[in-house]
Scaffold this active site. Structure first.
Site, PDB file in Angstrom:
ATOM      1  N   ARG A  53      34.960  42.963  42.693  1.00  0.00           N
ATOM      2  CA  ARG A  53      36.004  42.001  43.082  1.00  0.00           C
ATOM      3  C   ARG A  53      36.404  41.238  41.823  1.00  0.00           C
ATOM      4  O   ARG A  53      35.799  41.376  40.775  1.00  0.00           O
ATOM      5  CB  ARG A  53      35.589  41.086  44.243  1.00  0.00           C
ATOM      6  N   GLY A  54      37.444  40.397  41.977  1.00  0.00           N
ATOM      7  CA  GLY A  54      38.008  39.729  40.804  1.00  0.00           C
ATOM      8  C   GLY A  54      39.191  40.565  40.328  1.00  0.00           C
ATOM      9  O   GLY A  54      39.060  41.787  40.150  1.00  0.00           O
ATOM     10  N   ALA A  55      40.339  39.906  40.123  1.00  0.00           N
ATOM     11  CA  ALA A  55      41.590  40.646  39.921  1.00  0.00           C
ATOM     12  C   ALA A  55      41.534  41.701  38.801  1.00  0.00           C
ATOM     13  O   ALA A  55      41.832  42.885  39.042  1.00  0.00           O
ATOM     14  CB  ALA A  55      42.728  39.656  39.692  1.00  0.00           C
ATOM     15  N   ARG A  96      43.149  46.252  48.660  1.00  0.00           N
ATOM     16  CA  ARG A  96      43.263  44.783  48.807  1.00  0.00           C
ATOM     17  C   ARG A  96      44.689  44.382  48.407  1.00  0.00           C
ATOM     18  O   ARG A  96      45.238  44.950  47.461  1.00  0.00           O
ATOM     19  CB  ARG A  96      42.224  44.034  47.951  1.00  0.00           C
ATOM     20  N   GLN A 203      31.342  33.144  45.893  1.00  0.00           N
ATOM     21  CA  GLN A 203      31.404  33.725  44.540  1.00  0.00           C
ATOM     22  C   GLN A 203      30.939  32.727  43.485  1.00  0.00           C
ATOM     23  O   GLN A 203      30.415  33.120  42.441  1.00  0.00           O
ATOM     24  CB  GLN A 203      32.838  34.176  44.213  1.00  0.00           C
ATOM     25  N   ASP A 244      44.939  35.455  40.859  1.00  0.00           N
ATOM     26  CA  ASP A 244      45.067  36.812  41.402  1.00  0.00           C
ATOM     27  C   ASP A 244      46.489  37.319  41.287  1.00  0.00           C
ATOM     28  O   ASP A 244      46.735  38.514  41.210  1.00  0.00           O
ATOM     29  CB  ASP A 244      44.591  36.860  42.847  1.00  0.00           C
ATOM     30  N   ASN A 254      45.363  32.079  43.990  1.00  0.00           N
ATOM     31  CA  ASN A 254      43.964  32.216  43.557  1.00  0.00           C
ATOM     32  C   ASN A 254      43.068  31.921  44.759  1.00  0.00           C
ATOM     33  O   ASN A 254      43.550  31.582  45.847  1.00  0.00           O
ATOM     34  CB  ASN A 254      43.669  31.279  42.377  1.00  0.00           C
ATOM     35  N   LYS A 255      41.778  32.053  44.542  1.00  0.00           N
ATOM     36  CA  LYS A 255      40.791  31.918  45.617  1.00  0.00           C
ATOM     37  C   LYS A 255      41.048  30.669  46.474  1.00  0.00           C
ATOM     38  O   LYS A 255      41.336  29.599  45.947  1.00  0.00           O
ATOM     39  CB  LYS A 255      39.397  31.867  44.980  1.00  0.00           C
TER      40      LYS A 255
HETATM   41  O1  MRU Z   1      38.095  37.640  46.516  1.00  0.00           O
HETATM   42  P1  MRU Z   1      37.783  37.773  45.063  1.00  0.00           P
HETATM   43  O2  MRU Z   1      36.362  37.468  44.731  1.00  0.00           O
HETATM   44  O3  MRU Z   1      38.255  39.090  44.494  1.00  0.00           O
HETATM   45  O4  MRU Z   1      38.670  36.640  44.395  1.00  0.00           O
HETATM   46  C1  MRU Z   1      38.648  36.495  42.993  1.00  0.00           C
HETATM   47  C2  MRU Z   1      39.380  35.308  42.519  1.00  0.00           C
HETATM   48  O5  MRU Z   1      40.041  34.625  43.264  1.00  0.00           O
HETATM   49  C3  MRU Z   1      39.359  35.047  41.059  1.00  0.00           C
HETATM   50  O6  MRU Z   1      39.462  33.678  40.820  1.00  0.00           O
HETATM   51  C4  MRU Z   1      40.545  35.758  40.402  1.00  0.00           C
HETATM   52  O7  MRU Z   1      40.541  37.119  40.734  1.00  0.00           O
HETATM   53  C5  MRU Z   1      40.532  35.624  38.936  1.00  0.00           C
HETATM   54  S1  MRU Z   1      39.264  36.673  38.259  1.00  0.00           S
HETATM   55  C6  MRU Z   1      39.352  36.732  36.623  1.00  0.00           C
END
Ligand code: MRU
Length: 353
Positions: A53-55, A96, A203, A244, A254-255
């Site tokens: 996970r993470g963009a 996703r 996270q 994201d 973002n999250k």
């Molecule tokens: O649901 P996730 O864990 O994939 O969400 C990730 C985030 O929101 C991060 O803050 C974002 O992807 C930036 S990662 C460098």
């Protein structure tokens, strides 16, 4: 000391003998385990189920997913190869919806495979593996550049509030917001991190706290709803998060919980910074209202790890991301430098025609 805490550099994704190995982020911080993928379908499932996970990490994984599928069908006819690879693109794109890096990476892979229908599939497969590796290496370099640019705005002694996980685990390495913190530390600055636990998927508590402990960067874990209290007490100097997807006008997806932090930061006159690569910017969407927001399962909110605390039958809303309007963003840290008070003109200027 457990084997986990002795672990050296975090290798979130690794390409080994034609397989993609991914740290299973669902098991952290209790166990450091790898999941091995040999097909695009397995990679799509790993993205969907949050193994990775993470963009930026999602984008890199998807690129390797295409390469795996190309490799699997390299001995077929060109028509069969094309059909299989096309299906891989479709599956990966459906894994996703919010992080635009996924779609950006797939576009890159499509360009790398090219329209050369008469070419031997083996050559196309080899080229796709090279393209995925190049994309992965470029992400690492991009994060280091973001880190250098952003660290200049992080003062010595800063107490930095961050949300979710934006570190090595969320990228090819180094990280975006956590990469800025790493770079500032590497410049000799004494930085301490306040990590919000990031309900409901944790996270921050599971991944950011683990990464900071690995790196020996001082970290304090708080519940999400403690942030305003600490700001009022003057215990936070700046907020630094990832993204994201960033719209053409600078609105940031973002999250979930990021918007709350941005509003609080504005109220307390604390800088609110976003660190993200250009691959997270989607100039095809005018503003945040057009960014698709993933809705995740109710089970993430009603309990955790098999323990349910909410009553059966309760209605739940669980958006994974929120939108922070551009006017709450003090600065955007990119590999092309810092954009202060981002707006449409400044965002478009990052992409010369
Ligand atoms: O649901 P996730 O864990 O994939 O969400 C990730 C985030 O929101 C991060 O803050 C974002 O992807 C930036 S990662 C460098």
């Amino acid at each position: 000391m457990s084997a986990l805490s002795e672990a050296a550099a975090v290798e979130t994704l690794r390409w080994r003998d034609g397989r993609l190995e991914l740290i299973d982020q669902r098991a952290l911080p209790s166990r450091l385990e790898y999941v091995s993928c040999t097909s695009a379908a397995e990679v799509a499932e790993a993205i969907r189920s949050m193994v990775v996970r993470g963009a930026p990490a999602i984008g890199c994984a998807a690129a390797f997913g295409v390469a795996l599928e190309a490799q699997r069908h390299a001995n077929r006819s060109r028509a069969e190869f094309d059909a299989a690879v096309e299906l891989a693109f479709k599956n990966l794109a459906a894994s996703r919806p919010t992080a635009v890096n996924l779609f950006w990476a797939l576009e890159r892979m499509r360009a790398a495979l090219g329209p050369k229908a008469e070419e031997d599939p083996k050559a196309a497969a080899a080229r796709s593996a090279e393209a995925a590796l190049a994309l992965f290496k470029a992400d690492l370099e991009t994060n280091r550049a973001i880190g250098r640019a952003g660290a200049a705005l992080v003062p010595d002694g800063a107490r930095v509030l961050t949300h979710c996980n934006t570190g090595s685990l969320a990228t090819a390495g180094h990280g975006t917001a956590l990469g800025v913190i790493r770079s500032a530390r590497d410049q000799g600055k004494r930085i301490s991190v306040i990590a919000s636990e990031t309900r409901p998927y944790l996270q921050g508590a599971r991944l950011t706290a683990w990464e900071m402990i690995q790196e020996k960067i001082p970290v304090t874990l708080i519940t999400d709803n403690t942030a305003g209290h600490l700001m009022r007490l003057g215990k936070i100097d700046l907020v630094l998060v990832g993204a994201d997807r960033i719209a053409a006008n600078g609105d940031v997806a973002n999250k979930i919980g990021t918007y709350t932090l941005a509003v609080l930061a504005e109220r307390h006159r604390i800088p609110f910074y976003v660190a993200a690569p250009l691959s997270s910017i989607d100039t095809s969407v005018a503003d945040g209202s057009a960014i698709p927001i993933e809705e995740r399962s109710a089970a993430e909110v009603t309990g955790y790890a098999g323990v349910q605390w909410a009553p059966e039958g309760v209605s739940v809303v669980n958006p994974a991301f929120d939108i922070t309007p551009a006017d709450l963003v003090s600065g955007l840290f990119t590999e092309k430098g810092v954009v202060t008070r981002p707006d449409e003109r400044k965002i478009r200027a990052l992409f010369p025609a």
